[in-house]
Design a protein around this motif. Sequence first.
Motif, PDB file in Angstrom:
ATOM      1  N   GLN A 189       0.830  -1.207   0.000  1.00 38.12           N
ATOM      2  CA  GLN A 189       0.000   0.000   0.000  1.00 38.12           C
ATOM      3  C   GLN A 189       0.864   1.255   0.000  1.00 38.12           C
ATOM      4  O   GLN A 189       0.555   2.236  -0.694  1.00 38.12           O
ATOM      5  CB  GLN A 189      -0.919  -0.008   1.216  1.00 38.12           C
ATOM      6  CG  GLN A 189      -1.869   1.186   1.274  1.00 38.12           C
ATOM      7  CD  GLN A 189      -2.662   1.223   2.563  1.00 38.12           C
ATOM      8  OE1 GLN A 189      -2.180   0.792   3.602  1.00 38.12           O
ATOM      9  NE2 GLN A 189      -3.878   1.729   2.500  1.00 38.12           N
ATOM     10  N   MET A 192       2.167   1.678  -3.533  1.00 40.51           N
ATOM     11  CA  MET A 192       1.114   2.044  -4.482  1.00 40.51           C
ATOM     12  C   MET A 192       0.676   3.489  -4.297  1.00 40.51           C
ATOM     13  O   MET A 192       0.222   4.127  -5.255  1.00 40.51           O
ATOM     14  CB  MET A 192      -0.085   1.115  -4.309  1.00 40.51           C
ATOM     15  CG  MET A 192       0.164  -0.320  -4.735  1.00 40.51           C
ATOM     16  SD  MET A 192      -1.276  -1.392  -4.485  1.00 40.51           S
ATOM     17  CE  MET A 192      -2.444  -0.657  -5.639  1.00 40.51           C
ATOM     18  N   ILE A 198      -3.632   6.651  -8.759  1.00 39.09           N
ATOM     19  CA  ILE A 198      -4.268   5.661  -7.884  1.00 39.09           C
ATOM     20  C   ILE A 198      -4.855   6.370  -6.672  1.00 39.09           C
ATOM     21  O   ILE A 198      -4.161   7.129  -5.990  1.00 39.09           O
ATOM     22  CB  ILE A 198      -3.264   4.576  -7.453  1.00 39.09           C
ATOM     23  CG1 ILE A 198      -2.916   3.692  -8.646  1.00 39.09           C
ATOM     24  CG2 ILE A 198      -3.815   3.744  -6.311  1.00 39.09           C
ATOM     25  CD1 ILE A 198      -2.013   2.535  -8.317  1.00 39.09           C
ATOM     26  N   GLU A 199      -6.117   6.106  -6.407  1.00 39.73           N
ATOM     27  CA  GLU A 199      -6.826   6.757  -5.306  1.00 39.73           C
ATOM     28  C   GLU A 199      -7.578   5.713  -4.485  1.00 39.73           C
ATOM     29  O   GLU A 199      -7.673   4.547  -4.865  1.00 39.73           O
ATOM     30  CB  GLU A 199      -7.816   7.801  -5.847  1.00 39.73           C
ATOM     31  CG  GLU A 199      -7.164   8.917  -6.646  1.00 39.73           C
ATOM     32  CD  GLU A 199      -8.179   9.880  -7.220  1.00 39.73           C
ATOM     33  OE1 GLU A 199      -9.389   9.546  -7.179  1.00 39.73           O
ATOM     34  OE2 GLU A 199      -7.775  10.954  -7.705  1.00 39.73           O
ATOM     35  N   LEU A 201      -6.980   4.111  -1.719  1.00 40.55           N
ATOM     36  CA  LEU A 201      -6.251   2.923  -1.304  1.00 40.55           C
ATOM     37  C   LEU A 201      -6.751   2.439   0.055  1.00 40.55           C
ATOM     38  O   LEU A 201      -7.046   3.242   0.945  1.00 40.55           O
ATOM     39  CB  LEU A 201      -4.758   3.224  -1.217  1.00 40.55           C
ATOM     40  CG  LEU A 201      -3.895   2.906  -2.441  1.00 40.55           C
ATOM     41  CD1 LEU A 201      -2.506   3.470  -2.249  1.00 40.55           C
ATOM     42  CD2 LEU A 201      -3.835   1.423  -2.692  1.00 40.55           C
ATOM     43  N   LYS A 313      -7.474  -2.758  -1.983  1.00 42.89           N
ATOM     44  CA  LYS A 313      -8.367  -2.179  -2.998  1.00 42.89           C
ATOM     45  C   LYS A 313      -7.896  -0.771  -3.347  1.00 42.89           C
ATOM     46  O   LYS A 313      -7.262  -0.079  -2.544  1.00 42.89           O
ATOM     47  CB  LYS A 313      -9.817  -2.172  -2.495  1.00 42.89           C
ATOM     48  CG  LYS A 313     -10.083  -1.276  -1.292  1.00 42.89           C
ATOM     49  CD  LYS A 313     -10.608   0.079  -1.694  1.00 42.89           C
ATOM     50  CE  LYS A 313     -10.876   0.959  -0.494  1.00 42.89           C
ATOM     51  NZ  LYS A 313     -11.304   2.329  -0.863  1.00 42.89           N
ATOM     52  N   TYR A 314      -8.242  -0.332  -4.558  1.00 47.24           N
ATOM     53  CA  TYR A 314      -7.884   1.012  -5.008  1.00 47.24           C
ATOM     54  C   TYR A 314      -8.779   1.396  -6.173  1.00 47.24           C
ATOM     55  O   TYR A 314      -9.539   0.583  -6.705  1.00 47.24           O
ATOM     56  CB  TYR A 314      -6.405   1.086  -5.402  1.00 47.24           C
ATOM     57  CG  TYR A 314      -6.012   0.200  -6.554  1.00 47.24           C
ATOM     58  CD1 TYR A 314      -5.897   0.703  -7.847  1.00 47.24           C
ATOM     59  CD2 TYR A 314      -5.754  -1.150  -6.356  1.00 47.24           C
ATOM     60  CE1 TYR A 314      -5.538  -0.112  -8.904  1.00 47.24           C
ATOM     61  CE2 TYR A 314      -5.392  -1.971  -7.408  1.00 47.24           C
ATOM     62  CZ  TYR A 314      -5.284  -1.456  -8.678  1.00 47.24           C
ATOM     63  OH  TYR A 314      -4.941  -2.267  -9.732  1.00 47.24           O
ATOM     64  N   ARG A 315      -8.672   2.650  -6.551  1.00 48.82           N
ATOM     65  CA  ARG A 315      -9.433   3.172  -7.685  1.00 48.82           C
ATOM     66  C   ARG A 315      -8.523   4.059  -8.512  1.00 48.82           C
ATOM     67  O   ARG A 315      -7.625   4.715  -7.982  1.00 48.82           O
ATOM     68  CB  ARG A 315     -10.640   3.981  -7.193  1.00 48.82           C
ATOM     69  CG  ARG A 315     -11.540   4.528  -8.305  1.00 48.82           C
ATOM     70  CD  ARG A 315     -12.795   5.155  -7.698  1.00 48.82           C
ATOM     71  NE  ARG A 315     -12.480   6.289  -6.877  1.00 48.82           N
ATOM     72  CZ  ARG A 315     -12.378   7.554  -7.327  1.00 48.82           C
ATOM     73  NH1 ARG A 315     -12.572   7.804  -8.610  1.00 48.82           N
ATOM     74  NH2 ARG A 315     -12.097   8.542  -6.511  1.00 48.82           N
ATOM     75  N   CYS A 316      -8.744   4.056  -9.832  1.00 54.40           N
ATOM     76  CA  CYS A 316      -7.912   4.843 -10.730  1.00 54.40           C
ATOM     77  C   CYS A 316      -8.641   6.106 -11.145  1.00 54.40           C
ATOM     78  O   CYS A 316      -9.774   6.044 -11.635  1.00 54.40           O
ATOM     79  CB  CYS A 316      -7.538   4.032 -11.969  1.00 54.40           C
ATOM     80  SG  CYS A 316      -6.350   2.727 -11.620  1.00 54.40           S
ATOM     81  N   ALA A 322      -7.264   2.769 -15.661  1.00 52.98           N
ATOM     82  CA  ALA A 322      -8.214   1.805 -15.083  1.00 52.98           C
ATOM     83  C   ALA A 322      -8.547   0.716 -16.077  1.00 52.98           C
ATOM     84  O   ALA A 322      -8.648  -0.461 -15.721  1.00 52.98           O
ATOM     85  CB  ALA A 322      -9.487   2.527 -14.633  1.00 52.98           C
ATOM     86  N   LEU A 325      -5.612  -1.736 -16.303  1.00 55.06           N
ATOM     87  CA  LEU A 325      -5.474  -2.575 -15.121  1.00 55.06           C
ATOM     88  C   LEU A 325      -6.574  -3.605 -15.016  1.00 55.06           C
ATOM     89  O   LEU A 325      -6.433  -4.594 -14.295  1.00 55.06           O
ATOM     90  CB  LEU A 325      -5.462  -1.693 -13.865  1.00 55.06           C
ATOM     91  CG  LEU A 325      -4.226  -0.818 -13.702  1.00 55.06           C
ATOM     92  CD1 LEU A 325      -4.372   0.078 -12.501  1.00 55.06           C
ATOM     93  CD2 LEU A 325      -2.969  -1.662 -13.560  1.00 55.06           C
TER      94      LEU A 325
END
Length: 335
Positions: A189, A192, A198-199, A201, A313-316, A322, A325
């Motif tokens: 983490q 990353m 990357i948001e 996290l 977990k994460y979000r782009c 995204a 990935l």
Amino acid sequence: MEWLTKHYRTSVRAAIVHRNVTLAISSVLFAIAIYLAFGGPIGSEFLPHLDEGSIWVRGTLPPSEGPTASIDFTDKARVVMASFPEVTQVVSQTGRPDDGTDTAGFFNTEYFVDLKQKEDWRPVFHRDKDALIAALDKQLSQFPGVIWNYSQPISDNMEEAVSGVKGELAVKLYGDNLRTLEHKAEEIQTQMATVKGIEDLGIFRIVGQPNLNYTVDRDAAARWGINVADVQDAVQTAVGANAVTQVQQGEARFDVTLRYQQQDRDTREAIGNIRLLSPSGERVSLAQLTKASTDDGAEQINREGGQRYIAIKYRCADATLAHRLKRPFTKSTRT
């Protein structure tokens, strides 16, 4: 059907007569199909997410959170979300689903946030849903120790069904030792977090459930002449329950269990004050016969393919990143 049969027979006859042309056309079409399947054109274009007109918010509390604190937190978070003029209603849920298909404790809170039409939003958001989510996340960040995840109802269910993780994207780390998994997940983490784009996290914790452990002091039990099994039965009766008999109703049988009263089992001190009768007639407390300790144990153990794993977990923020990935690939690491 007669028309189809007539023209089908005509086409078959023509294909047989001109077999060389038929084979040439078929070969060209087959070559094009192979190129489309493995050459890269299909799947390389980006298709944006379908906007469902709502937001699915998930707040993950510490694993040791109980029902009272979790419900109180859910009420406060729902008020914060409903304070946005763009929101029409907020429906919340604490714990696991009513149908029991999802393993989750009271640390799991979920919110369905229904939105107005984008034409009715405030100009500051420019009809941008990501901007609204960023503002929502800024307000919800006032609650410390909570991991927030934002998605949409349909896509969230689909992504969870495919990956088994409550998040848009996730990294899975496989191993046997739970504490080592959490330690390595924290290192991943941290790395990353330095990647641009990357948001959101967050680690889905697998350790953190407080356990009260009672270890029988065999020397003390021997001095008082009390069997170890009797000490274990006393702890079992206090914390859980012991079946003392059965009741039969027709073909059905039900255990009748015995348990200490609530005031005698709700605290560590109360359990320690439970008395056992020694052969000499003296009453000995559990505190004299056991060694009590508090430790963080496994809150939940996730498995995939027969292996334990932890998910990050994460979000782009970048849609193109995204999409890349989300292409199918597997990267497993043993710990």
